[in-house]
Design a protein around this motif. Structure first.
Motif, PDB file in Angstrom:
ATOM      1  N   LEU A  79      67.568  37.257   9.856  1.00 14.72           N
ATOM      2  CA  LEU A  79      66.401  37.817   9.233  1.00 14.72           C
ATOM      3  C   LEU A  79      67.033  39.216   8.176  1.00 14.72           C
ATOM      4  CD1 LEU A  79      63.836  37.251  11.698  1.00 14.72           C
ATOM      5  CD2 LEU A  79      63.862  35.950   9.631  1.00 14.72           C
ATOM      6  N   VAL A  80      67.848  40.197   8.668  1.00 27.19           N
ATOM      7  CA  VAL A  80      68.248  41.119   7.784  1.00 27.19           C
ATOM      8  C   VAL A  80      69.010  40.598   6.559  1.00 27.19           C
ATOM      9  CG1 VAL A  80      69.908  43.374   8.099  1.00 27.19           C
ATOM     10  CG2 VAL A  80      68.034  42.675   9.882  1.00 27.19           C
ATOM     11  N   LYS A  81      69.937  39.600   6.373  1.00 31.33           N
ATOM     12  CA  LYS A  81      70.603  39.021   5.757  1.00 31.33           C
ATOM     13  C   LYS A  81      69.884  38.599   4.889  1.00 31.33           C
ATOM     14  CE  LYS A  81      75.353  38.579   7.603  1.00 31.33           C
ATOM     15  NZ  LYS A  81      76.984  38.912   8.228  1.00 31.33           N
ATOM     16  N   ALA A  82      69.586  37.845   5.327  1.00 29.44           N
ATOM     17  CA  ALA A  82      68.339  36.547   4.044  1.00 29.44           C
ATOM     18  C   ALA A  82      67.486  37.251   2.805  1.00 29.44           C
ATOM     19  CB  ALA A  82      67.198  35.800   5.175  1.00 29.44           C
ATOM     20  N   GLN A  83      67.155  39.158   3.837  1.00 27.11           N
ATOM     21  CA  GLN A  83      66.163  40.150   3.200  1.00 27.11           C
ATOM     22  C   GLN A  83      67.413  40.148   2.246  1.00 27.11           C
ATOM     23  OE1 GLN A  83      62.981  40.911   3.842  1.00 27.11           O
ATOM     24  NE2 GLN A  83      64.112  42.043   1.774  1.00 27.11           N
ATOM     25  N   LYS A  84      68.625  40.669   2.907  1.00 30.46           N
ATOM     26  CA  LYS A  84      69.926  41.395   1.698  1.00 30.46           C
ATOM     27  C   LYS A  84      69.864  40.452   0.452  1.00 30.46           C
ATOM     28  CE  LYS A  84      73.907  44.269   2.033  1.00 30.46           C
ATOM     29  NZ  LYS A  84      74.638  43.945   0.535  1.00 30.46           N
ATOM     30  N   VAL A  85      70.619  39.296   0.475  1.00 30.80           N
ATOM     31  CA  VAL A  85      70.525  38.522   0.021  1.00 30.80           C
ATOM     32  C   VAL A  85      69.085  38.097  -1.083  1.00 30.80           C
ATOM     33  CG1 VAL A  85      70.506  35.798  -0.891  1.00 30.80           C
ATOM     34  CG2 VAL A  85      72.130  36.687   1.927  1.00 30.80           C
ATOM     35  N   LEU A  86      68.091  37.861  -0.849  1.00 28.43           N
ATOM     36  CA  LEU A  86      67.027  37.779  -1.168  1.00 28.43           C
ATOM     37  C   LEU A  86      67.479  39.583  -2.365  1.00 28.43           C
ATOM     38  CD1 LEU A  86      63.864  36.159  -1.386  1.00 28.43           C
ATOM     39  CD2 LEU A  86      63.916  39.027  -1.783  1.00 28.43           C
ATOM     40  N   ASP A  87      67.249  41.092  -1.731  1.00 24.44           N
ATOM     41  CA  ASP A  87      67.119  41.936  -2.838  1.00 24.44           C
ATOM     42  C   ASP A  87      68.362  41.391  -3.766  1.00 24.44           C
ATOM     43  OD1 ASP A  87      65.092  42.811  -0.539  1.00 24.44           O
ATOM     44  OD2 ASP A  87      65.870  44.126   0.483  1.00 24.44           O
ATOM     45  N   ASP A  88      69.902  40.945  -3.415  1.00 27.79           N
ATOM     46  CA  ASP A  88      70.727  41.320  -4.417  1.00 27.79           C
ATOM     47  C   ASP A  88      70.318  40.625  -5.150  1.00 27.79           C
ATOM     48  OD1 ASP A  88      70.889  42.978  -3.113  1.00 27.79           O
ATOM     49  OD2 ASP A  88      72.921  41.863  -1.895  1.00 27.79           O
TER      50      ASP A  88
ATOM     51  N   LEU B 171      70.995  27.858  -5.793  1.00 27.12           N
ATOM     52  CA  LEU B 171      72.452  28.168  -4.781  1.00 27.12           C
ATOM     53  C   LEU B 171      71.578  29.603  -4.117  1.00 27.12           C
ATOM     54  CD1 LEU B 171      74.761  27.469  -3.602  1.00 27.12           C
ATOM     55  CD2 LEU B 171      75.726  28.223  -5.554  1.00 27.12           C
ATOM     56  N   GLY B 172      71.382  30.369  -4.709  1.00 28.19           N
ATOM     57  CA  GLY B 172      70.366  32.090  -4.156  1.00 28.19           C
ATOM     58  C   GLY B 172      69.205  31.855  -2.934  1.00 28.19           C
ATOM     59  N   ASN B 173      68.686  30.752  -3.686  1.00 32.75           N
ATOM     60  CA  ASN B 173      67.777  29.899  -2.343  1.00 32.75           C
ATOM     61  C   ASN B 173      68.213  29.580  -1.422  1.00 32.75           C
ATOM     62  OD1 ASN B 173      65.624  31.196  -4.350  1.00 32.75           O
ATOM     63  ND2 ASN B 173      64.674  29.238  -4.963  1.00 32.75           N
ATOM     64  N   ALA B 174      69.155  28.813  -1.614  1.00 27.78           N
ATOM     65  CA  ALA B 174      69.548  28.149  -0.538  1.00 27.78           C
ATOM     66  C   ALA B 174      70.169  29.174   0.783  1.00 27.78           C
ATOM     67  CB  ALA B 174      71.043  27.224  -0.908  1.00 27.78           C
ATOM     68  N   LEU B 175      70.600  30.144   0.284  1.00 30.88           N
ATOM     69  CA  LEU B 175      71.535  30.785   0.943  1.00 30.88           C
ATOM     70  C   LEU B 175      70.183  31.892   2.214  1.00 30.88           C
ATOM     71  CD1 LEU B 175      74.792  33.148  -0.255  1.00 30.88           C
ATOM     72  CD2 LEU B 175      74.295  32.692   1.262  1.00 30.88           C
ATOM     73  N   VAL B 176      68.982  32.127   0.808  1.00 26.97           N
ATOM     74  CA  VAL B 176      67.744  33.180   1.430  1.00 26.97           C
ATOM     75  C   VAL B 176      67.405  32.125   2.559  1.00 26.97           C
ATOM     76  CG1 VAL B 176      65.689  33.757   1.562  1.00 26.97           C
ATOM     77  CG2 VAL B 176      67.701  34.541  -0.320  1.00 26.97           C
ATOM     78  N   ASP B 177      67.679  30.629   2.578  1.00 26.62           N
ATOM     79  CA  ASP B 177      66.806  30.522   3.431  1.00 26.62           C
ATOM     80  C   ASP B 177      67.660  29.892   4.696  1.00 26.62           C
ATOM     81  OD1 ASP B 177      64.267  27.219   3.643  1.00 26.62           O
ATOM     82  OD2 ASP B 177      66.583  26.109   4.205  1.00 26.62           O
ATOM     83  N   MET B 178      69.700  28.681   4.249  1.00 27.17           N
ATOM     84  CA  MET B 178      70.530  29.222   5.450  1.00 27.17           C
ATOM     85  C   MET B 178      70.354  30.606   6.612  1.00 27.17           C
ATOM     86  SD  MET B 178      73.174  29.890   6.846  1.00 27.17           S
ATOM     87  CE  MET B 178      74.034  30.887   5.504  1.00 27.17           C
ATOM     88  N   TYR B 179      70.296  32.307   5.824  1.00 25.29           N
ATOM     89  CA  TYR B 179      69.606  32.737   7.220  1.00 25.29           C
ATOM     90  C   TYR B 179      68.544  33.256   7.493  1.00 25.29           C
ATOM     91  CZ  TYR B 179      74.619  34.607   5.277  1.00 25.29           C
ATOM     92  OH  TYR B 179      75.887  34.632   4.762  1.00 25.29           O
ATOM     93  N   ALA B 180      68.052  32.458   6.399  1.00 28.45           N
ATOM     94  CA  ALA B 180      66.734  32.862   7.632  1.00 28.45           C
ATOM     95  C   ALA B 180      66.253  31.412   8.437  1.00 28.45           C
ATOM     96  CB  ALA B 180      64.764  32.252   6.375  1.00 28.45           C
ATOM     97  N   LYS B 181      67.035  30.214   8.702  1.00 26.71           N
ATOM     98  CA  LYS B 181      66.616  29.231   9.916  1.00 26.71           C
ATOM     99  C   LYS B 181      67.648  29.535  10.895  1.00 26.71           C
ATOM    100  CE  LYS B 181      65.175  25.046   7.120  1.00 26.71           C
ATOM    101  NZ  LYS B 181      64.851  25.611   6.346  1.00 26.71           N
ATOM    102  N   CYS B 182      68.843  30.636  10.580  1.00 25.39           N
ATOM    103  CA  CYS B 182      69.728  30.699  11.484  1.00 25.39           C
ATOM    104  C   CYS B 182      69.004  31.873  12.391  1.00 25.39           C
ATOM    105  CB  CYS B 182      70.832  31.261  10.838  1.00 25.39           C
ATOM    106  SG  CYS B 182      71.743  30.214  10.790  1.00 25.39           S
ATOM    107  N   GLY B 183      67.929  32.687  11.999  1.00 24.88           N
ATOM    108  CA  GLY B 183      67.477  34.032  12.222  1.00 24.88           C
ATOM    109  C   GLY B 183      67.963  34.913  11.884  1.00 24.88           C
TER     110      GLY B 183
ATOM    111  N   ALA C  27      61.232  31.219   1.274  1.00 25.29           N
ATOM    112  CA  ALA C  27      61.956  30.780   2.308  1.00 25.29           C
ATOM    113  C   ALA C  27      62.281  31.841   2.801  1.00 25.29           C
ATOM    114  CB  ALA C  27      63.508  30.496   1.930  1.00 25.29           C
ATOM    115  N   LEU C  28      61.783  33.553   2.847  1.00 22.92           N
ATOM    116  CA  LEU C  28      61.880  34.280   3.609  1.00 22.92           C
ATOM    117  C   LEU C  28      61.042  34.483   4.759  1.00 22.92           C
ATOM    118  CD1 LEU C  28      63.561  36.347   4.326  1.00 22.92           C
ATOM    119  CD2 LEU C  28      62.535  37.733   2.338  1.00 22.92           C
ATOM    120  N   ILE C  29      59.889  34.244   3.838  1.00 30.62           N
ATOM    121  CA  ILE C  29      58.506  34.320   5.085  1.00 30.62           C
ATOM    122  C   ILE C  29      58.454  33.482   5.862  1.00 30.62           C
ATOM    123  CG2 ILE C  29      55.626  34.194   4.309  1.00 30.62           C
ATOM    124  CD1 ILE C  29      55.849  34.755   1.940  1.00 30.62           C
ATOM    125  N   ALA C  30      58.684  31.985   5.453  1.00 28.65           N
ATOM    126  CA  ALA C  30      58.784  30.751   6.582  1.00 28.65           C
ATOM    127  C   ALA C  30      59.984  31.167   7.587  1.00 28.65           C
ATOM    128  CB  ALA C  30      59.711  29.763   5.930  1.00 28.65           C
ATOM    129  N   GLY C  31      61.216  32.114   6.932  1.00 26.99           N
ATOM    130  CA  GLY C  31      61.981  32.648   8.343  1.00 26.99           C
ATOM    131  C   GLY C  31      61.635  33.545   9.255  1.00 26.99           C
TER     132      GLY C  31
END
Length: 692
Positions: free
Chosen positions: A193-202, A179-191, A213-217
């Motif tokens: 990227l700050v939120k995607a990074q924060k989700v991953l960090d947390d 679920l965490g990975n899916a969240l990172v991927d969603m934020y990354a695909k939506c552009g 997922a974050l690198i791809a974004g």
């Protein structure tokens, strides 16, 4: 035997009935076991068929399940059937089964939502999610993961954030890495990227999937530096990259043109033997080397791939075209087809760019026909723009305009491309007409549009329109970091003779380059301000900009246009003394100066030095200058010798130059021949082309 038989007969009636009941029970048990065995067999078969994507067998088992009535008795059968159809890509059939499923639950809905998301149909997945909730069913972690994928596909950040809030309120992220990975991927695909990074960090648990997922974004949105930073941090945390991580990071290396990092990753991939059958990774390597300009290495990687596909070839073709190697790009395009691979829209777009570079109109038209026969233009704006660009660069402006007029998805890029084509070929009026029509269609210009339109204003010497465009640019604060736009403004004012304004614009630019200085130098030189041109030239050097050959040619060309041959020749000598090698364009400017001032000997020396001293083979423009030089001096014998040594005399300006000389000196017979040939080559009046 007889005793045994009598004993049997002596058994009381009740006991006999009991034995008869046991037989009945045995039959029932046997039936149940058979039924269970059949059910297990059908379920096992259904899962196997789904894995193999064998739609025919899934349909056959569906029929057996329906006939046996098992679908009505147990939700498990219906759920597995929905999942099997979805995995086979038969999504309408999966939807039909679910709609008729009396025992559908969150598992059935998850199977269908996952199928839609997996096959790129985010809108349908979201619709199923809403329907499921309207039936009173609560999503679970699997539902949320699938619906986040759909949000990423649709770039529906608003819905994605709603799901994120629901997940957080239920505390589902604490132990669910998927679920965490899916969240990172969603934020990354939506552009986001700050939120995607924060989700991953947390995330309490993050793995190679989260990081990939974050690198791809980052790579997808052009943030190559950030993508490489994530790659390095992931490795510092002790996580080993997988093929997807490597492919995304190679994309980042291409974006940043970090060839060193790309080579290191290539070595890692080779050491782990990951490229054997991984066509995605192979294509990513070709693309990285091509974007970094290491075209020989890109070609070598492609040649060594055990499996090449249209993506690998397109990456190489794009690389060649991007770096101006049109001939090599078209060679790859032909070889790819010879190997039996069909081009896709991206391949065609890159090949069209190559046709524009080589001005191969015939090949461009062939590709246009292929695109039309496949109906690829209807929904592909990039391909339409590439066609407009190819025709414009080849000078086929009527065809470029026809493509644009018939293109249903034309945008600011389409219009800018056509405007650039008209301006490049000297059609300022048509370029300005396109600019206004684009505005009438409600399309806003971008920096490239403005730069091309300013060039048209310069051609037309229309300072009024140029100033209006300058005001628009200023109101949008576009000049802050756009050096190309700044140079275009300087050039427009200079060509319009507003040299004071041109100088003011250049002085106020926050970023300027050699091109901006060249525009002002050319303006001064062309308007007879030789002193100011030389002063500007020297100031450019003192400001830290080394004059290039586009700088020297500008100064020489300006003097030549004013008929100041001595100054032009002095600049030519000065240029060589400074260690700058003249180009073919420089020689055109110097020969023009000699021609207009009647410097026969000097012109001959310059012409001979092209080949003998600098190894530059004369082109049709140089031969035209020599015809004009000798024609103006009435040396018709030398004119004819020049025409004879030309690779081809089928060039209208040559005939026009000869015709002008004949008219000047009254050589009627030779003039008549020149006129007839000029008319044959160019339907316009050739006499109008002569600049005496």
């Amino acid at each position: 035997m007889r005793v045994k038989s009598r004993a049997t007969l002596a058994v009381p009636a009740g006991q006999h009935t009991f034995k008869s009941g046991c037989k009945s029970t045995n039959k029932s048990t046997e039936h149940d076991e058979k039924s269970k065995s059949m059910s297990f067999s059908l379920l096992t078969g259904l899962r196997a068929c789904a894995q193999q994507k064998d739609l025919y067998q899934v349909s056959r088992i569906h029929t057996e399940l329906r006939n046996s009535g098992l679908l009505q008795k147990d939700a498990y059968f219906g759920n597995t059937l929905v999942s099997a159809y979805a995995k086979c890509g038969a999504l309408m059939k999966a939807q039909e089964v679910l709609d008729g499923h009396p025992l559908r639950d969150v598992v059935s809905w998850n199977a269908l939502i996952a199928g839609y998301a997996q096959h790129g149909r985010g809108k349908e997945a979201l619709s199923c999610f809403h329907r499921m909730q309207s039936e009173g069913l609560s999503p679970n972690a699997i539902t949320y993961a699938c619906i986040l994928k759909a949000c990423g596909l649709m770039q529906d950040l608003h819905m994605g954030e709603r799901i994120s809030n629901e997940i957080a309120s239920q505390g589902l992220l604490e132990k669910n890495v998927t679920l965490g990975n899916a969240l990172v991927d969603m934020y990354a695909k939506c552009g986001a990227l700050v939120k995607a990074q924060k989700v991953l960090d947390d995330l309490p648990i993050r793995d190679v999937v989260s990081w990939s997922a974050l690198i791809a974004g980052y790579a997808q949105h052009g943030c190559g530096k950030e993508a490489l930073g994530c790659f390095n941090q992931m490795q510092r945390e002790g996580l080993s990259p997988n093929s997807i991580t490597y492919a995304c990071t190679l994309k980042a290396c291409g974006l940043t043109q970090d060839l060193h990092a790309g080579k290191k990753i290539h070595d890692e991939i080779a050491r782990q033997g990951l490229m054997e059958k991984n066509v995605v990774l192979g294509s990513a390597l070709v693309d990285m080397y091509a974007k970094c300009g290491a075209l020989t290495k890109a070609r070598k990687v492609l040649d060594e791939l055990s499996v090449c596909n249209v993506v690998s070839w397109s990456a190489l073709i794009a690389g060649y075209a991007q770096h101006g190697c049109g001939k090599e790009a078209l060679g790859c395009f032909h070889q790819m087809q010879w190997e039996g691979l069909s081009p896709n829209a991206i391949t065609y777009a890159c090949a069209l760019k190559a046709c524009g570079l080589t001005q191969d109109l015939h090949m461009g038209e062939r590709i246009d026909d292929e695109i039309a026969s496949q109906g690829l233009l209807e929904k592909n704006v990039v391909l339409g723009n590439a066609l407009v660009d190819m025709y414009a660069k080849c000078g086929a402006l009527a065809k470029a305009r026809k493509v644009l007029d018939g293109h249903p998805l034309r945008d600011v890029v389409s219009w800018s491309t056509l405007i650039a084509g008209y301006a490049q070929h000297g059609y300022g009026k048509e370029a300005l007409g396109c600019f206004y029509q684009m505005r009438r269609e409600g399309i806003c210009p971008n920096s490239i549009t403005y730069a091309c339109t300013l060039k048209a204003c310069g051609l037309m010497e229309d300072i009024d329109i140029g100033e209006r465009i300058h005001n628009e640019i200023a109101s949008q604060v576009l000049l802050e970091k756009d050096v190309v736009l700044g140079g275009a403004l300087v050039d427009m004012y200079a060509k319009c003779g507003a040299l004071t304004k041109a100088r003011k614009v250049l002085d106020e630019l926050s970023v300027r380059d050699v091109a901006s200085w060249n525009a002002l130098i050319t303006g001064y030189a062309q308007h007879g301000c030789g002193k100011e041109a030389v002063c500007c030239f020297q100031q450019m050097g003192s400001d830290g900009f080394s004059p290039n050959e586009v700088s020297w040619s500008a100064l020489i060309g300006g003097y030549a246009k004013q008929g100041l041959a001595e100054e032009a020749l002095n600049c030519f000598c000065w240029m060589q003394d400074e260690g700058t090698t003249p180009t073919a364009i420089t020689f055109v400017s110097v020969l023009n100066a000699c021609s207009h001032s009647g410097l026969l000997d000097e012109g001959q020396v310059v012409f001979d030095s092209m080949r003998l001293k600098y190894g530059i083979m004369p082109e049709k423009e140089h031969y035209t200058c020599m015809v004009d030089l000798f024609g103006r001096a009435r040396h018709f014998d030398k004119v004819m010798r020049v025409i004879k040594i030309m690779p081809s005399s089928d060039y209208p300006p040559v005939c026009a130059a000869l015709l002008g000389a004949c008219r000047k000196w009254g050589d009627v017979e030779l003039g008549r021949l020149a006129f007839e040939r000029a008319i044959e080559l160019d339907k316009c009046n050739p006499a109008a082309c002569v600049n005496e």
